[in-house]
Design an enzyme around this catalytic site. Structure first.
Site, PDB file in Angstrom:
ATOM      1  N   LYS A 197       0.851  -1.209   0.000  1.00  0.00           N
ATOM      2  CA  LYS A 197       0.000   0.000   0.000  1.00  0.00           C
ATOM      3  C   LYS A 197       0.873   1.240   0.000  1.00  0.00           C
ATOM      4  CE  LYS A 197      -1.743   1.611   4.049  1.00  0.00           C
ATOM      5  NZ  LYS A 197      -1.464   3.043   4.312  1.00  0.00           N
ATOM      6  N   ASN A 198       1.864   1.282   0.922  1.00  0.00           N
ATOM      7  CA  ASN A 198       2.640   2.508   1.095  1.00  0.00           C
ATOM      8  C   ASN A 198       3.659   2.727  -0.005  1.00  0.00           C
ATOM      9  OD1 ASN A 198       1.072   3.016   3.276  1.00  0.00           O
ATOM     10  ND2 ASN A 198       2.588   2.375   4.792  1.00  0.00           N
ATOM     11  N   ARG A 236      -3.852  10.296   4.220  1.00  0.00           N
ATOM     12  CA  ARG A 236      -2.583  10.988   4.499  1.00  0.00           C
ATOM     13  C   ARG A 236      -1.812  11.202   3.204  1.00  0.00           C
ATOM     14  NH1 ARG A 236       0.197  14.069   8.235  1.00  0.00           N
ATOM     15  NH2 ARG A 236       2.428  13.764   7.970  1.00  0.00           N
ATOM     16  N   CYS A 240      -5.040   7.774   9.304  1.00  0.00           N
ATOM     17  CA  CYS A 240      -5.325   7.122  10.584  1.00  0.00           C
ATOM     18  C   CYS A 240      -5.136   8.094  11.741  1.00  0.00           C
ATOM     19  CB  CYS A 240      -4.387   5.936  10.785  1.00  0.00           C
ATOM     20  SG  CYS A 240      -4.976   4.450   9.957  1.00  0.00           S
ATOM     21  N   ARG A 262       0.193  14.154  13.503  1.00  0.00           N
ATOM     22  CA  ARG A 262       0.562  14.008  12.089  1.00  0.00           C
ATOM     23  C   ARG A 262       0.719  15.372  11.390  1.00  0.00           C
ATOM     24  NH1 ARG A 262      -1.848   8.765   9.507  1.00  0.00           N
ATOM     25  NH2 ARG A 262       0.292   8.643   8.754  1.00  0.00           N
ATOM     26  N   PRO A 263       1.590  16.198  11.931  1.00  0.00           N
ATOM     27  CA  PRO A 263       1.828  17.500  11.306  1.00  0.00           C
ATOM     28  C   PRO A 263       2.455  17.330   9.912  1.00  0.00           C
ATOM     29  CG  PRO A 263       3.474  17.061  12.979  1.00  0.00           C
ATOM     30  CD  PRO A 263       2.456  15.958  13.093  1.00  0.00           C
ATOM     31  N   ILE A 264       2.503  18.407   9.161  1.00  0.00           N
ATOM     32  CA  ILE A 264       3.144  18.361   7.835  1.00  0.00           C
ATOM     33  C   ILE A 264       4.230  19.430   7.719  1.00  0.00           C
ATOM     34  CG2 ILE A 264       1.174  17.314   6.635  1.00  0.00           C
ATOM     35  CD1 ILE A 264       0.446  20.154   5.649  1.00  0.00           C
ATOM     36  N   ASP A 265       4.732  19.869   8.883  1.00  0.00           N
ATOM     37  CA  ASP A 265       5.736  20.935   8.860  1.00  0.00           C
ATOM     38  C   ASP A 265       6.986  20.559   8.069  1.00  0.00           C
ATOM     39  OD1 ASP A 265       5.918  19.085  11.080  1.00  0.00           O
ATOM     40  OD2 ASP A 265       7.669  20.220  11.712  1.00  0.00           O
ATOM     41  N   LEU A 266       7.387  19.289   8.145  1.00  0.00           N
ATOM     42  CA  LEU A 266       8.605  18.869   7.422  1.00  0.00           C
ATOM     43  C   LEU A 266       8.365  18.900   5.908  1.00  0.00           C
ATOM     44  CD1 LEU A 266       9.752  15.898   9.687  1.00  0.00           C
ATOM     45  CD2 LEU A 266      10.552  18.268   9.737  1.00  0.00           C
ATOM     46  N   ASP A 290       4.194   0.287  12.059  1.00  0.00           N
ATOM     47  CA  ASP A 290       2.995  -0.311  11.463  1.00  0.00           C
ATOM     48  C   ASP A 290       2.803  -1.770  11.866  1.00  0.00           C
ATOM     49  OD1 ASP A 290       3.228   1.499   8.304  1.00  0.00           O
ATOM     50  OD2 ASP A 290       2.592   2.089  10.314  1.00  0.00           O
ATOM     51  N   ILE A 328       7.175   6.574  17.300  1.00  0.00           N
ATOM     52  CA  ILE A 328       6.878   7.320  16.071  1.00  0.00           C
ATOM     53  C   ILE A 328       5.616   8.164  16.184  1.00  0.00           C
ATOM     54  CG2 ILE A 328       6.476   7.134  13.579  1.00  0.00           C
ATOM     55  CD1 ILE A 328       9.277   6.280  14.361  1.00  0.00           C
ATOM     56  N   ARG A 375      -8.771  -0.367   4.435  1.00  0.00           N
ATOM     57  CA  ARG A 375      -7.927   0.672   3.829  1.00  0.00           C
ATOM     58  C   ARG A 375      -6.562   0.121   3.449  1.00  0.00           C
ATOM     59  NH1 ARG A 375      -7.022   5.506   7.417  1.00  0.00           N
ATOM     60  NH2 ARG A 375      -5.654   5.887   5.649  1.00  0.00           N
TER      61      ARG A 375
HETATM   62  C1  EPZ Z   1       4.030   6.830   6.423  1.00  0.00           C
HETATM   63  O1  EPZ Z   1       3.258   7.835   7.064  1.00  0.00           O
HETATM   64  C2  EPZ Z   1       3.102   5.649   6.257  1.00  0.00           C
HETATM   65  N1  EPZ Z   1       1.968   6.024   5.423  1.00  0.00           N
HETATM   66  C3  EPZ Z   1       2.609   5.194   7.638  1.00  0.00           C
HETATM   67  O2  EPZ Z   1       1.815   4.025   7.435  1.00  0.00           O
HETATM   68  C4  EPZ Z   1       3.807   4.831   8.503  1.00  0.00           C
HETATM   69  O3  EPZ Z   1       3.361   4.494   9.796  1.00  0.00           O
HETATM   70  C5  EPZ Z   1       4.768   6.030   8.587  1.00  0.00           C
HETATM   71  O4  EPZ Z   1       5.144   6.443   7.246  1.00  0.00           O
HETATM   72  C6  EPZ Z   1       6.028   5.705   9.365  1.00  0.00           C
HETATM   73  O5  EPZ Z   1       6.685   4.625   8.773  1.00  0.00           O
HETATM   74  C7  EPZ Z   1       2.126   6.075   4.080  1.00  0.00           C
HETATM   75  O6  EPZ Z   1       3.197   5.823   3.547  1.00  0.00           O
HETATM   76  C8  EPZ Z   1       0.912   6.451   3.279  1.00  0.00           C
HETATM   77  P1  EPZ Z   1       6.141  10.015   8.709  1.00  0.00           P
HETATM   78  P2  EPZ Z   1       3.834   9.342   7.184  1.00  0.00           P
HETATM   79  O7  EPZ Z   1       6.073  11.295   7.979  1.00  0.00           O
HETATM   80  O8  EPZ Z   1       4.575   9.693   5.953  1.00  0.00           O
HETATM   81  C9  EPZ Z   1       6.217  13.130  12.263  1.00  0.00           C
HETATM   82  C10 EPZ Z   1      -0.012   2.600   7.712  1.00  0.00           C
HETATM   83  O9  EPZ Z   1      -0.536   2.044   8.690  1.00  0.00           O
HETATM   84  N2  EPZ Z   1       6.132  14.145  11.211  1.00  0.00           N
HETATM   85  O10 EPZ Z   1       7.327   9.145   8.533  1.00  0.00           O
HETATM   86  O11 EPZ Z   1       2.727  10.210   7.626  1.00  0.00           O
HETATM   87  C11 EPZ Z   1       4.909  12.368  12.401  1.00  0.00           C
HETATM   88  O12 EPZ Z   1       4.009  13.072  13.228  1.00  0.00           O
HETATM   89  C12 EPZ Z   1       0.423   4.048   7.810  1.00  0.00           C
HETATM   90  O13 EPZ Z   1       0.197   2.049   6.597  1.00  0.00           O
HETATM   91  C13 EPZ Z   1       6.285  15.478  11.589  1.00  0.00           C
HETATM   92  O14 EPZ Z   1       6.481  15.806  12.754  1.00  0.00           O
HETATM   93  O15 EPZ Z   1       4.849   9.151   8.399  1.00  0.00           O
HETATM   94  C14 EPZ Z   1       5.345  11.074  13.015  1.00  0.00           C
HETATM   95  O16 EPZ Z   1       5.492  11.277  14.409  1.00  0.00           O
HETATM   96  C15 EPZ Z   1       0.180   4.641   9.186  1.00  0.00           C
HETATM   97  N3  EPZ Z   1       6.195  16.425  10.607  1.00  0.00           N
HETATM   98  C16 EPZ Z   1       6.720  10.839  12.386  1.00  0.00           C
HETATM   99  O17 EPZ Z   1       7.150  12.114  11.881  1.00  0.00           O
HETATM  100  C17 EPZ Z   1       5.989  16.092   9.294  1.00  0.00           C
HETATM  101  O18 EPZ Z   1       5.944  17.006   8.445  1.00  0.00           O
HETATM  102  C18 EPZ Z   1       6.714   9.834  11.244  1.00  0.00           C
HETATM  103  O19 EPZ Z   1       5.881  10.334  10.250  1.00  0.00           O
HETATM  104  C19 EPZ Z   1       5.831  14.735   8.957  1.00  0.00           C
HETATM  105  C20 EPZ Z   1       5.916  13.772   9.933  1.00  0.00           C
END
Ligand code: EPZ
Length: 418
Positions: free
Chosen positions: A22-23, A92, A116, A121-125, A305, A327, A397
């Site tokens: 999926k991812n 997401r 989920c 789940r911020p998007i600041d990065l 996950d 995480i 999903r």
């Molecule tokens: C991806 O989510 C996956 N989703 C998630 O899978 C997975 O759990 C996650 O990566 C970690 O491996 C998809 O690929 C669609 P991150 P993503 O950005 O990209 C923080 C599933 O069950 N963060 O690596 O959203 C965030 O809050 C799903 O299949 C910021 O602070 O994960 C988290 O604490 C759930 N600012 C950490 O980083 C940002 O701008 C990891 O998030 C982005 C993230």
């Protein structure tokens, strides 16, 4: 809303084939709009998030058809750059459409993404990375409006190896002038898969899988036919299901090298695991031993996950274990439901202590998110008596007809459509 009815106590037995990740597929679908030529993604799982992503692409003007398990995307007539609010809020992965829409149209409009409910789940990065590429990013409430007219490559350091932010910057960087370097990039196999497809489309990307990804912008990308990697989280889920039910399962078309953290935790403790390049044979123990400590961390660490699923296994293992979720802030919503089944668990902040019990007891439980829901199914398979898992749409999903897979392994499970 659909639910699963499970009669527990059956040891899983048989073989199962794993479908595409999926991812990985979600990122590849986002990348498809980077070219006006046809993109074909093979062995695409028919799951909720894929359908949502396809709706977004169609809303931008892409024409998409399914040919068996392949998705054929023609974005030659795509002419919109705004992700509809209703769709963006569903998943997401809508957020990393920003990068690919900017790469194609030089402007993009999106909303704060859904997904989920496992943390803030911020998007600041994501936004910081795009701004560092000299992309103008304006935020008005939940709306995000971007312009990449003057974008150019740059060296970017991610404060955290965010999967989505890494993908977003890769998708934005492949078609803008100059060289982009992502430092502290995510190393997940899905990132390497995205690089592989982008390179097949004519992009110049290297380093995925290491902490540093380099991108040389090119003028145009061409169409591609591509088969994504198989889903390590689905494979890991069924590996844990075999251990929880004391079963014997042969998992085909998987990637054991993507699961070394899980295999090293469970092999010889909760089950016997034999693996080769693309398959795993799992034989469960009569009474699995507890894994003393599980800490989730970015790849190649233990995947967040699979946290809910291994926690479920610990509830019926001999001994006590600690699970640390590093995480996401609130990824223990499955704990309350497992306690209803007789599990002994205490949670404090990001820590869960699990004391194994001889057995769980079936009852009505509620899925609150994708992987937590999967964990409840595993608990129902192992429990004595009947378990009803509500809100199965969460599970749909990310798992393609999970009940059919489990039925093929001998489980007594059926979907009740309400
Ligand atoms: C991806 O989510 C996956 N989703 C998630 O899978 C997975 O759990 C996650 O990566 C970690 O491996 C998809 O690929 C669609 P991150 P993503 O950005 O990209 C923080 C599933 O069950 N963060 O690596 O959203 C965030 O809050 C799903 O299949 C910021 O602070 O994960 C988290 O604490 C759930 N600012 C950490 O980083 C940002 O701008 C990891 O998030 C982005 C993230």
């Amino acid at each position: 809303m659909d639910k699963f009815q499970i009669n527990g106590g059956v040891a899983l037995d048989g073989e199962i084939e794993i479908y595409s990740a999926k991812n990985s597929v979600l990122a590849l679908l986002a990348a498809s709009i980077l070219t006006d030529e046809q993109v074909v993604i093979h062995s695409c799982p028919k799951i909720g998030d894929v359908y949502s992503m396809i709706k977004i692409l169609e809303s931008l003007g892409c024409r998409i058809i399914w040919q068996n398990n392949s998705v054929v995307i023609d974005s030659s007539n795509a002419d919109k750059y705004e992700i509809p609010q209703s769709y963006g809020k569903e998943i997401r992965s809508s957020i990393f459409m920003l990068g690919s829409i900017l790469g194609r149209f030089r402007k993009a409009k999106a909303v704060f993404p859904g997904g989920c409910d496992i943390g803030l789940r911020p998007i600041d990065l994501h936004l910081k990375g795009l701004r560092e590429l000299n992309i103008e990013v304006k935020e008005h409430g939940a709306n995000i409006i971007c312009s990449a007219e003057n974008a150019r490559g740059k060296k970017i350091h991610l404060d955290f190896p965010s999967v989505g932010a890494t993908e977003n910057i890769m998708l934005a960087g492949v078609l803008i002038k100059g060289k982009t370097v992502i430092c502290n990039a995510a190393k997940e196999p899905e990132i390497v898969c995205l690089q592989d497809m982008l390179c097949k489309m004519g992009a110049k990307v290297s380093g995925a899988g290491t902490g540093t990804i380099e991108i040389e912008g090119v003028k145009k990308l061409k169409g591609v036919e591509f088969t994504p990697i198989s889903d390590r989280i689905v494979a890991g889920t069924y590996l844990i299901a075999a251990a929880m039910t004391k079963g014997k399962v042969y998992i085909k078309n998987c990637r054991p090298n993507d699961l070394t953290s899980l295999i090293s935790k469970l092999n010889g403790v909760a089950c016997d695991i034999l693996s080769n390049d693309d398959s795993i044979l799992v034989k469960g123990y009569e009474r699995p031993q507890s894994v003393l400590m599980v800490e989730t961390s970015p790849y190649p660490g233990f995947p967040t996950d699979l946290q809910a699923q291994i926690l479920a296994l610990q509830t019926v293992s001999q001994g006590t274990s600690m699970i640390v979720e590093n995480i996401f802030e609130t990824r223990f919503k499955h704990v309350g439901e497992l306690i209803k089944m007789g599990a002994e668990i205490v949670v404090k902040d990001r820590y869960a202590i699990v004391r194994g019990v001889p057995k769980l007891y079936g009852t009505q439980v509620f899925a609150h998110d994708l992987r937590g829901g999967a964990a409840l199914v595993l608990a129902g398979l192992a429990a004595e008596g009947s378990t009803t898992v509500e809100n199965v749409y969460h599970i749909d999903r990310g798992y393609c007809q999970m009940e059919e897979d489990l039925k093929s392994l001998g489980a007594s499970i059926k979907r009740i459509t309400c």
